[in-house]
Design a protein around this motif. Structure first.
Motif, PDB file in Angstrom:
ATOM      1  N   HIS A   1      -5.903  11.909  29.915  1.00  0.00           N
ATOM      2  CA  HIS A   1      -4.761  12.491  30.257  1.00  0.00           C
ATOM      3  C   HIS A   1      -5.064  13.057  31.509  1.00  0.00           C
ATOM      4  CE1 HIS A   1      -1.266  14.162  28.400  1.00  0.00           C
ATOM      5  NE2 HIS A   1      -1.251  15.241  29.197  1.00  0.00           N
TER       6      HIS A   1
ATOM      7  N   HIS B   1      -5.645  11.257  34.748  1.00  0.00           N
ATOM      8  CA  HIS B   1      -4.189  11.407  35.254  1.00  0.00           C
ATOM      9  C   HIS B   1      -3.285  12.403  35.850  1.00  0.00           C
ATOM     10  CE1 HIS B   1      -0.243   9.169  35.782  1.00  0.00           C
ATOM     11  NE2 HIS B   1       0.365   9.414  34.779  1.00  0.00           N
TER      12      HIS B   1
ATOM     13  N   ARG C   1      -0.875   5.122  38.761  1.00  0.00           N
ATOM     14  CA  ARG C   1      -0.573   4.052  37.683  1.00  0.00           C
ATOM     15  C   ARG C   1      -1.896   3.387  37.075  1.00  0.00           C
ATOM     16  NH1 ARG C   1       1.124  -1.520  40.186  1.00  0.00           N
ATOM     17  NH2 ARG C   1       3.165  -0.204  40.588  1.00  0.00           N
TER      18      ARG C   1
ATOM     19  N   HIS D   1      -3.038   6.305  34.799  1.00  0.00           N
ATOM     20  CA  HIS D   1      -2.002   5.870  33.249  1.00  0.00           C
ATOM     21  C   HIS D   1      -1.991   4.915  33.073  1.00  0.00           C
ATOM     22  CE1 HIS D   1       2.730   5.799  31.747  1.00  0.00           C
ATOM     23  NE2 HIS D   1       2.209   6.918  31.202  1.00  0.00           N
ATOM     24  N   LYS D   2      -2.268   3.916  33.507  1.00  0.00           N
ATOM     25  CA  LYS D   2      -2.456   2.857  32.220  1.00  0.00           C
ATOM     26  C   LYS D   2      -4.191   2.796  31.613  1.00  0.00           C
ATOM     27  CE  LYS D   2      -1.449  -1.117  34.986  1.00  0.00           C
ATOM     28  NZ  LYS D   2      -2.150  -2.352  36.242  1.00  0.00           N
TER      29      LYS D   2
ATOM     30  N   ASP E   1      -4.818   6.009  30.566  1.00  0.00           N
ATOM     31  CA  ASP E   1      -5.336   6.842  29.804  1.00  0.00           C
ATOM     32  C   ASP E   1      -3.779   6.240  28.445  1.00  0.00           C
ATOM     33  OD1 ASP E   1      -4.219   9.957  28.557  1.00  0.00           O
ATOM     34  OD2 ASP E   1      -2.638   9.850  28.901  1.00  0.00           O
ATOM     35  N   ASN E   2      -3.212   5.625  29.046  1.00  0.00           N
ATOM     36  CA  ASN E   2      -2.312   4.746  28.129  1.00  0.00           C
ATOM     37  C   ASN E   2      -2.758   3.922  26.739  1.00  0.00           C
ATOM     38  OD1 ASN E   2       1.398   3.819  28.234  1.00  0.00           O
ATOM     39  ND2 ASN E   2      -0.107   4.020  26.658  1.00  0.00           N
ATOM     40  N   TYR E   3      -3.807   2.544  27.603  1.00  0.00           N
ATOM     41  CA  TYR E   3      -4.679   2.188  26.813  1.00  0.00           C
ATOM     42  C   TYR E   3      -5.397   3.237  26.020  1.00  0.00           C
ATOM     43  CZ  TYR E   3      -3.507  -1.450  30.126  1.00  0.00           C
ATOM     44  OH  TYR E   3      -2.406  -2.565  30.691  1.00  0.00           O
TER      45      TYR E   3
ATOM     46  N   LYS F   1      -5.395   6.206  25.037  1.00  0.00           N
ATOM     47  CA  LYS F   1      -3.732   6.129  23.652  1.00  0.00           C
ATOM     48  C   LYS F   1      -4.355   5.228  22.800  1.00  0.00           C
ATOM     49  CE  LYS F   1      -3.109  10.488  26.321  1.00  0.00           C
ATOM     50  NZ  LYS F   1      -1.509  10.953  27.175  1.00  0.00           N
ATOM     51  N   LEU F   2      -3.583   4.573  22.971  1.00  0.00           N
ATOM     52  CA  LEU F   2      -3.179   3.028  22.162  1.00  0.00           C
ATOM     53  C   LEU F   2      -4.978   2.829  21.273  1.00  0.00           C
ATOM     54  CD1 LEU F   2      -0.580   1.416  22.320  1.00  0.00           C
ATOM     55  CD2 LEU F   2      -1.348  -0.181  23.101  1.00  0.00           C
TER      56      LEU F   2
END
Lengths: 827, 229
Positions: B57, B60, B207, B210-211, B213-215, B217-218
């Motif tokens: 986080h 990013h 990008r 963020h990817k 970070d998103n992954y 969190k997922l």
């Protein structure tokens, strides 16, 4: 028409003039033929302007002749073309003839003719403007043109409708000044080409016969030329938004596309791909939008989106819009917002807010992380208070104002990018007031209790007011200065007295006190002298100043702190004080105002005695010696008077009585009963000496302890016997015997036993058997000084009465009593 | 009597105090973080994920801020975004592009992808941190962020390797990563091209961070909270 109006107006005017003054009557003025006009060269009309009517009703006659004939005709029709006109119909109109027309005005006095008008009908032709102009835009072969239609001017004579008019049409864009005139021909419609699309035009037409003049322009007509005949303008992509980070929608605004239906196509290509796709769904998100479902939505990919607008004329493409769906997430507002009031441990209410993420957003999988922000304000407030709460879905709000209604709203946003959602609908919560009411009750109770306490305190203060009074204004010590002007004393100006003692400066300093002491020492030397109080001017009396200043300045000397200090001093250094002359000590304290005033009072008293009493015609110096207590050890010269002191103490009784009423001093006096009796007797008494009156006043007012010494008036120590037992003979001036218990401080002599009553007004008191140790001088009492000493005794007594315990000297001890020790009563 | 009582009380107090001290000391020596029954005292997987997510986080946020600053300062009106559609050096790594893909992919593979992306950025970040110094009038904030991101990326890589190791995958795809060839473009003489190279790199960094970070969190929600975050 216009001319008709004008002429009729003039007639009215002339009529008015006629009625106004009959004296100005004359033949009518010369009429003027305004114009003659033929609308269609088959008929014609002429209009004239009347001249002045000469103040009388005037008749107008149109006469004409033809160039070919000599005959004069009159107008065939005065009506058809309105007032002051003449209409020549078809039958009277000959296009080949020139008419000579005159108008004659006639009234009672005479007539007047206009100049002749030569009319050739063909040359005066001017039709009316065409009517019913209508405009429309038409499109043929994808070209927009303006279609204008109109009708020829209507004619009175229907049969003459076969005339052929030539028409002209003019137009211009609405905002411009210059007209563009187009010759139309004989047709009553026209197709205008090459107009600017999207511009509003103004159009007029006029007509003309083959001869004559153009008609007026017809009334204006406006028309908006649609722009549809060009390719549509560029659409604009307004925005793209993903509500849940799974799908997204883009909206565009169509450019002005003209009158044609325009098709919009959204085309997009994805990063890294050459292929161009068309929007998968134009319908779901409404008009002018494209919805990308999950399948068509990729993240971390740039979409290059364009919108193409197409119509018959062509197409136009919007500017490309680059979108990475990751950054365009804007969720819906949170839902299921609940507001709940809870009470904390300390009974204060707090607000618990809970909410849920928007239903579309899948936050559970972690694909989308939402952060929340809430805002609230009182209902009537202006400014929102915004609180960022992060990822939590509940929030506790403390310290809200009770009794107010709050509005709460929440919105949310993805954790990194995207934008805030709309605010959720307003939620209202009323913070109850009852919590506060309980607080209020507590406060009310506290307030009531404190006010009650205050009330009680003030009540007791009032009850014990005399004590407070005594604190503030302690009794006055007796006089100790010989040779002071009686009148000055009577005025009661302490300042002057002080000045008389040689103290001129304020506030009294140590110098002042020293002065006083010196002065007194001088007096002391005169101790044995018998000085008449008024007739023997001594050096002391010389010192009496004339100033009658008030005693205001003395206050600085009297400040309680000073006094208390004095008190402490005197207690701390008793030996030092003891070594001093007793009278000096007295004077020291006398520097204090209260003391002084008492001195004045008592001195005054003494003086009164002097003047009244035949027994004491002289002013004995012995008045000054301190008679507080026996203090034989200190002053030998005073010793002689010690006896007197003890006896003088006896005389205090009335003072005691006076004071006793207010002060619960240690002296128990049984005077009170007698008090009233005394008063009554005094009232009855024929003797109206000053002192008695004063006593009465004092008794009634019952306030000032200073005046108590005046009570002494009616008791005199007649004699003190020292033979076997100390006995005091009290003599009442008013011939009233009293039975009192006198307690003298220090001496501890209580004259409680009434030995005998002699001659109705002499009371013989004997000391209490319990207290026999009182040192009493063997010297015979100086009766002449008794009264004077009474003053001193009073003074002492009054002090004693106000002595507070902490400062009170041990009176039973045979030490001298420092008057300053009484001062702490101010404490 | 009272004196004796007092002394007794005092004694009791001392005993209590001493015992308390002993107990406290014992508490200090033991590690509360250590999970019960574990042989090697380790940080829990949840804690590891928490830290990883916080770190990603943070990374990013930094890269996003850096990109925005650069965009504002150097890219205005240059139309870089249109050119940037050419892709990033990590585009060879096929990463999930939407939620469905991300949910369908096995967490093992996803973790390996994350590791691959992180590794792919090791090299360019080092160069970025040095080359960004040469940008004309580069603001301190951009310089600082470049260095910070480089360091934090390494830390995150370490942490991710630890997580992967904890999950006992049979084989860690150590070799998955994408080579960056963009160093020459950062050193181009033409300013416009050079600035675009930076722009593109920062855009890709934003990008990919963020990817990741998103992954992460997922993955955290999937592995730790069983898809119920």
């Amino acid at each position: 028409m216009k001319q008709g109006f004008i002429s009729s107006f003039q007639i009215i005017l002339q009529l008015a003039l006629t009625t106004a003054g009959l004296t100005g009557q004359s033949y009518p003025g010369k009429p003027t033929i305004m114009r003659c006009r033929s609308l269609e060269k088959e008929t014609f009309s002429c209009w004239w302007k009347p001249g002045s009517d000469g103040g009388l009703p005037t008749n107008y006659t149109l006469l004409y002749s033809k160039d070919s004939e000599e005959k004069i005709y009159e107008c065939p029709d005065y009506q058809a073309s309105g007032p002051n006109s003449c209409y020549f119909d078809k039958n009277h109109t000959n296009p080949w003839t020139t008419y000579i027309i005159t108008v004659m005005a006639t009234n009672e006095i005479g007539s007047n003719s206009s100049d002749p008008q030569y009319v050739d009908v063909t040359s005066i032709v001017q039709p009316d403007a065409p009517v019913n102009l209508s405009l429309e835009t038409k499109t043929s072969a994808s070209i927009t043109y303006l279609w204008a239609k109109w009708s020829p001017p209507p004619l009175a004579d229907v049969s003459s409708n076969s005339h052929v008019y030539h028409y002209e049409l003019r137009l211009k864009p609405e905002e411009k000044e210059e007209w563009e005139t187009i010759s139309v021909g004989v047709q009553t419609h026209y197709k205008v080409m090459g107009l600017q699309a999207g511009v509003k035009y103004v159009v007029q037409v006029r007509c003309m016969l083959d001869i004559g003049e153009w008609s007026e322009w017809s009334s204006e007509r406006h028309i908006q030329i649609p722009s549809g005949e060009s390719p549509p303008e560029k659409p604009t992509i307004i925005k793209c938004r993903s509500p849940e980070k799974e799908t997204f929608t883009c909206w565009w605004k169509p450019g002005s596309g003209g009158g044609h239906p325009t098709n919009h196509t959204l085309l997009y290509s994805k990063e890294g791909e050459e292929k161009v796709y068309e929007c998968p769904d134009y319908k779901t998100a409404g008009p002018n939008s494209c919805y990308f479902d999950k399948k068509h939505t990729s993240f971390w990919t740039i979409y290059n989106i364009t919108v193409r607008a197409t119509n018959e004329m062509g197409s136009n493409v919007s500017d490309p819009h680059y979108v990475d769906v990751t950054y365009i997430v804007q969720p819906d507002p949170p839902v299921n917002i609940t507001l709940e009031l809870k009470k904390s441990v300390n009974r204060k209410p707090y607000l618990v807010l809970t909410w849920s993420p928007p239903p579309l957003a899948d936050v559970r999988s972690g694909w989308l992380t939402l952060e929340y922000e809430l805002r609230l304000k009182p209902e009537e407030g202006e400014e929102w208070e915004t609180i960022f709460v992060g990822q939590q879905t509940q929030c506790k709000m403390f310290s809200l104002n009770p009794g107010k209604t709050y509005i709460v709203q929440i919105h949310c946003k993805p954790d990194h990018h995207g934008s805030w959602s709309e605010w959720s609908p307003e939620m209202y919560i009323q913070i109850p007031t009852d919590f506060r009411v309980k607080d209020m009750v507590v406060w009310i109770i506290v307030g009531v209790l404190s006010s009650l306490i205050c009330l009680i305190m003030s009540w007791t203060m009032i009850l014990k007011g005399y004590r407070m009074m005594a604190f503030i204004l302690p009794p006055v010590p007796g006089p100790k200065i010989k040779g002071i002007d009686t009148h000055l004393l009577e005025t009661g100006k302490s300042e002057e007295l002080l000045s008389a003692l040689g103290c001129h400066g304020f506030p009294p300093t140590s110098d002042c006190e020293e002065l006083l002491i010196e002065y007194l020492e001088v007096e002391d030397s005169e101790d044995q002298q018998l000085m008449p109080s008024h007739d023997t001017p001594s050096k002391n009396t010389k010192m009496i100043p004339k100033e009658t200043d008030s005693d205001s300045g003395r206050g600085s000397c009297d400040s309680p702190s000073l006094l208390s200090e004095k008190c402490r001093e005197s207690r701390a250094l008793p030996s030092a004080l003891q070594t001093q002359d007793v009278r000096a000590v007295q004077e020291n304290t006398g520097a204090k105002r209260s003391w002084e005033t008492q001195c004045i009072a008592s001195e005054q008293k003494t003086l009164l005695f002097n003047s009244e009493s035949a027994k004491s015609s002289t002013w004995p110096a012995a008045q000054l010696p301190n008679n507080h207590l026996p203090m034989f050890a200190y002053h030998s010269t005073v010793e002689a008077h010690k006896i007197v002191l003890s006896t003088a103490n006896v005389n205090i009784s009335p003072v005691l009585v006076g004071n006793e009423e207010k002060h619960q001093s240690q002296y128990s006096i049984t005077e009170t009963v007698h008090d009233n009796m005394e008063k009554q007797r005094e009232m009855e008494n024929s003797k109206t000496d000053q002192s008695t009156v004063q006593v009465k006043q004092n008794r009634h007012s019952d306030k000032s302890p200073f005046l108590n010494p005046k009570l002494m008036d009616y008791v005199e120590v007649h004699k003190v016997r020292q033979d076997e037992e100390p006995t005091v003979l009290l003599k009442h001036k008013e011939n009233n015997g009293k039975t009192e218990k006198y307690t003298v401080p220090g001496t501890s002599k209580e004259y409680t036993k009434v030995s005998t009553v002699v001659d109705h007004n002499i009371l013989v008191l004997m000391p209490d058997s319990r207290i026999q140790h009182t040192p009493v001088s063997q010297e015979p009492a100086m009766e002449t000084s008794q009264n004077l000493q009474q003053g001193q005794a009073e003074k002492n007594m009054s002090y004693c009465l106000t002595v507070p315990s902490d400062c009170k000297r041990e009176t039973s001890g045979s030490e001298y009593m420092d008057p300053s020790s009484f001062m702490p009563s101010f404490k | 009597m009272s004196a004796r009582g007092a002394s007794l009380k005092g004694l009791l107090l001392v005993v209590l105090l001493v015992s308390n001290m002993l107990l406290t000391k014992e508490g200090v020596t033991s590690l509360p973080i250590c999970p019960n029954g574990s042989i090697n005292c380790q940080v829990s997987l949840e804690e590891l994920f928490d830290r990883a997510v916080k770190l990603s986080h943070y990374i990013h946020s930094l890269s996003s801020e850096m990109f925005n600053e650069f965009d504002e300062r150097y890219a205005q009106g240059r139309g870089f975004i249109a050119k940037a559609v050419n892709g990033c050096h990590t585009s060879s790594l096929t990463t999930p592009e939407d939620k469905e893909q991300a949910q369908q992919i096995h967490h093992e593979d996803l973790l390996n992808l994350v590791l691959g992306v992180l590794r792919s950025w090791n090299d360019p970040l080092i160069h970025l941190a040095s080359e960004v110094q040469r940008i004309k009038e580069a603001p301190e904030t951009i310089l600082w962020k470049a260095v910070e991101i480089e360091e934090q990326n390494k830390r995150l890589l370490e942490g991710m390797e630890k997580i992967v190791g904890r999950l006992h995958f049979g084989e860690i795809g150590n070799e998955i990563y994408s080579q960056w060839e963009g160093l020459p473009s950062l050193q181009l003489a033409d300013e416009d091209s050079r600035l675009f190279a930076f722009y593109n790199l920062l855009h890709c960094l934003r990008r990919d961070s963020h990817k990741i970070d998103n992954y992460l969190k997922l993955l955290k929600c999937r592995l730790i909270h069983d898809n119920n975050c």
